[in-house]
Design a protein around this motif. Structure first.
Motif, mmCIF file in Angstrom:
data_model
loop_
_atom_site.group_PDB
_atom_site.id
_atom_site.type_symbol
_atom_site.label_atom_id
_atom_site.label_comp_id
_atom_site.label_asym_id
_atom_site.label_seq_id
_atom_site.Cartn_x
_atom_site.Cartn_y
_atom_site.Cartn_z
ATOM 1 N N TYR A 47 40.522 37.598 55.643
ATOM 2 C CA TYR A 47 40.144 38.313 54.721
ATOM 3 C C TYR A 47 40.562 37.604 53.426
ATOM 4 N N VAL A 48 39.891 38.077 52.296
ATOM 5 C CA VAL A 48 40.035 37.456 51.184
ATOM 6 C C VAL A 48 40.850 38.425 50.213
ATOM 7 N N GLY A 49 41.839 38.010 49.491
ATOM 8 C CA GLY A 49 42.476 38.885 48.509
ATOM 9 C C GLY A 49 42.812 37.988 47.318
ATOM 10 N N THR A 50 42.588 38.500 45.981
ATOM 11 C CA THR A 50 42.880 37.645 44.831
ATOM 12 C C THR A 50 43.948 38.366 44.221
ATOM 13 N N LYS A 51 44.620 37.462 43.461
ATOM 14 C CA LYS A 51 45.797 37.797 42.736
ATOM 15 C C LYS A 51 45.476 38.661 41.511
ATOM 16 N N MET B 293 43.345 36.551 66.174
ATOM 17 C CA MET B 293 44.034 35.932 65.067
ATOM 18 C C MET B 293 43.313 36.422 63.743
ATOM 19 N N ASN B 294 44.069 37.153 62.964
ATOM 20 C CA ASN B 294 43.612 37.506 61.707
ATOM 21 C C ASN B 294 44.524 36.686 60.421
ATOM 22 N N VAL B 295 43.482 36.581 59.494
ATOM 23 C CA VAL B 295 44.287 35.674 58.256
ATOM 24 C C VAL B 295 43.993 36.358 56.987
ATOM 25 N N LEU B 296 44.899 36.306 56.137
ATOM 26 C CA LEU B 296 44.798 36.679 54.795
ATOM 27 C C LEU B 296 44.759 35.468 53.838
ATOM 28 N N LEU B 297 43.619 35.307 53.374
ATOM 29 C CA LEU B 297 43.488 34.213 52.421
ATOM 30 C C LEU B 297 43.363 34.558 51.083
ATOM 31 N N MET B 298 44.572 33.982 50.067
ATOM 32 C CA MET B 298 44.417 34.448 48.848
ATOM 33 C C MET B 298 44.080 33.418 47.905
ATOM 34 N N ALA B 299 43.644 33.843 46.642
ATOM 35 C CA ALA B 299 43.451 32.763 45.528
ATOM 36 C C ALA B 299 43.661 33.619 44.235
ATOM 37 N N TYR B 300 43.699 32.900 43.233
ATOM 38 C CA TYR B 300 43.867 33.576 41.910
ATOM 39 C C TYR B 300 42.999 34.738 41.593
ATOM 40 N N GLY B 301 41.702 34.287 41.621
ATOM 41 C CA GLY B 301 40.648 35.144 41.283
ATOM 42 C C GLY B 301 40.157 34.832 39.874
ATOM 43 N N THR B 302 39.045 35.302 39.414
ATOM 44 C CA THR B 302 38.278 34.980 38.244
ATOM 45 C C THR B 302 37.157 35.968 37.786
ATOM 46 N N PRO B 303 37.180 36.378 36.525
ATOM 47 C CA PRO B 303 36.203 37.299 36.274
ATOM 48 C C PRO B 303 34.754 36.815 36.463
ATOM 49 N N TYR B 304 33.846 37.923 37.040
ATOM 50 C CA TYR B 304 32.265 37.407 37.264
ATOM 51 C C TYR B 304 31.651 37.324 35.859
ATOM 52 N N THR B 305 31.815 38.118 35.108
ATOM 53 C CA THR B 305 31.232 38.346 33.865
ATOM 54 C C THR B 305 31.989 38.513 32.705
ATOM 55 N N PRO B 306 31.421 38.060 31.400
ATOM 56 C CA PRO B 306 32.200 38.360 30.228
ATOM 57 C C PRO B 306 32.885 39.655 30.033
ATOM 58 N N GLU B 307 32.173 40.811 30.461
ATOM 59 C CA GLU B 307 32.965 42.096 30.059
ATOM 60 C C GLU B 307 34.236 42.250 31.067
#
Length: 319
Positions: free
Chosen positions: A92-96, A1-15
């Protein structure tokens, strides 16, 4: 069984804020004023933990799926043979809007030989401005593959009993901290969307209201309200009432305390920390309200159990 879990995502650094914001705006770089405002918000909260929370959600979901994998053939057998997946589960993780992107995740799945998977977004409510856009990104990624991947979508789960129980549990924790429940109001929030989407038949507000209704019923709340937050910086009207407008009204009506629960946001991130813990908190103080926020689901086991149940149900429906 495989899963694609998705979320909005966010920057890691100010740059990374500028390219992140540009991606949100579909390639149009924001003005310096907008960039400065967003950067100041991130600076005010310190850091958004959304990426880390999403990765932990994925790891715990994968572990939970694999923990019970040996039981599948016996527990879920049918006259047509085993209905459960064989082999280890992988999430697996993918961000928008950031990294790893949904396109990168789909490409990695294909490279690993995945040809069938469950796709779900770590957000309970369907919207043309949320889940539908994740679906568009997955479809775009599939077009570049030499072979297709069949995705089994979980589009919404606003009334899942486990979700309602998890939210109710956290709201009850906040209720115990009230000084005078007789003068308290309860507010459920979700991210606002353009009114135009609702006029086109978007089920989002109905689903948000359904979640609020079920939590309120479970806890026998005497009064509750639904409000929206984090409206976009565009000239078009956005769905309301805005949380700050509602707080001012509750103050005028004589309430002394308010408990806020962000049912549209399972995980802590900028919209929770800034819009509720800072901005809404300041509004509440200005009108004489004591505001308590129920803690988020994040990667707690009770929420991961919900995701696990959704994944297994989607997989079995297609068997």
């Amino acid at each position: 069984m495989n899963v694609l879990l998705m979320a909005y995502g966010t920057p890691y650094t100010p740059e990374e804020i500028a390219p992140y914001y540009t991606d949100i705006r579909r390639g149009r770089r924001p003005t310096e004023e907008l960039l400065k405002e967003l950067a100041e918000r991130y600076e005010a909260i310190g850091k958004s933990p959304l990426n880390e929370i999403t990765l932990v959600q994925a790891m715990r979901l994968q572990a939970l799926l694999n923990l019970e994998a040996p039981l599948y053939p016996k527990r879920l057998q049918s006259p047509f043979g085993p209905r459960a997946p064989h082999g280890p589960a992988r999430v697996y993780v993918g961000t928008k809007h950031w990294l790893p992107s949904i396109g990168e995740a789909v490409a990695a799945m294909h490279e690993d030989g995945v040809r069938r998977a469950v796709a779900l977004v770590a957000a309970p409510h369907y919207s043309l401005r949320s889940v539908a856009e994740y679906q568009e990104k997955v479809e775009a990624a599939l077009k570049s593959l030499p072979e297709p991947i069949e995705f089994l979508w979980v589009e919404s789960y606003e009334a899942h009993p486990g979700l309602i129980a998890a939210y109710a549990r956290r709201l009850e924790e906040a209720i115990w901290r009230l000084k005078d429940p007789r003068r308290a109001a309860y507010v459920f929030t979700a991210h606002s969307i353009p009114v135009a989407a609702v006029e086109r038949g978007d089920p989002y507000p109905r689903q948000v209201e359904r979640t609020a209704e079920l939590i309120a019923k479970r806890l026998s709340l005497p009064r509750y309200f639904v409000a929206y937050q984090s409206a976009g910086r565009t000239p078009e009207p956005w769905l309301g009432p805005d949380i700050n407008e509602l707080l001012r009204r509750l103050g005028e009506e004589g309430f002394a305390e308010v408990v806020v629960q962000a049912v549209g946001f399972p995980a802590d991130h900028l919209e929770v920390f800034y819009d509720l813990d800072l901005e809404a908190q300041a509004t509440a103080e200005a009108v004489g309200l004591r505001l308590l926020r129920a803690r988020s689901l994040n990667a707690d086991l009770d929420y991961i159990e919900v995701l696990k149940d959704l994944v297994e149900a989607a997989w079995l429906r297609s068997s």
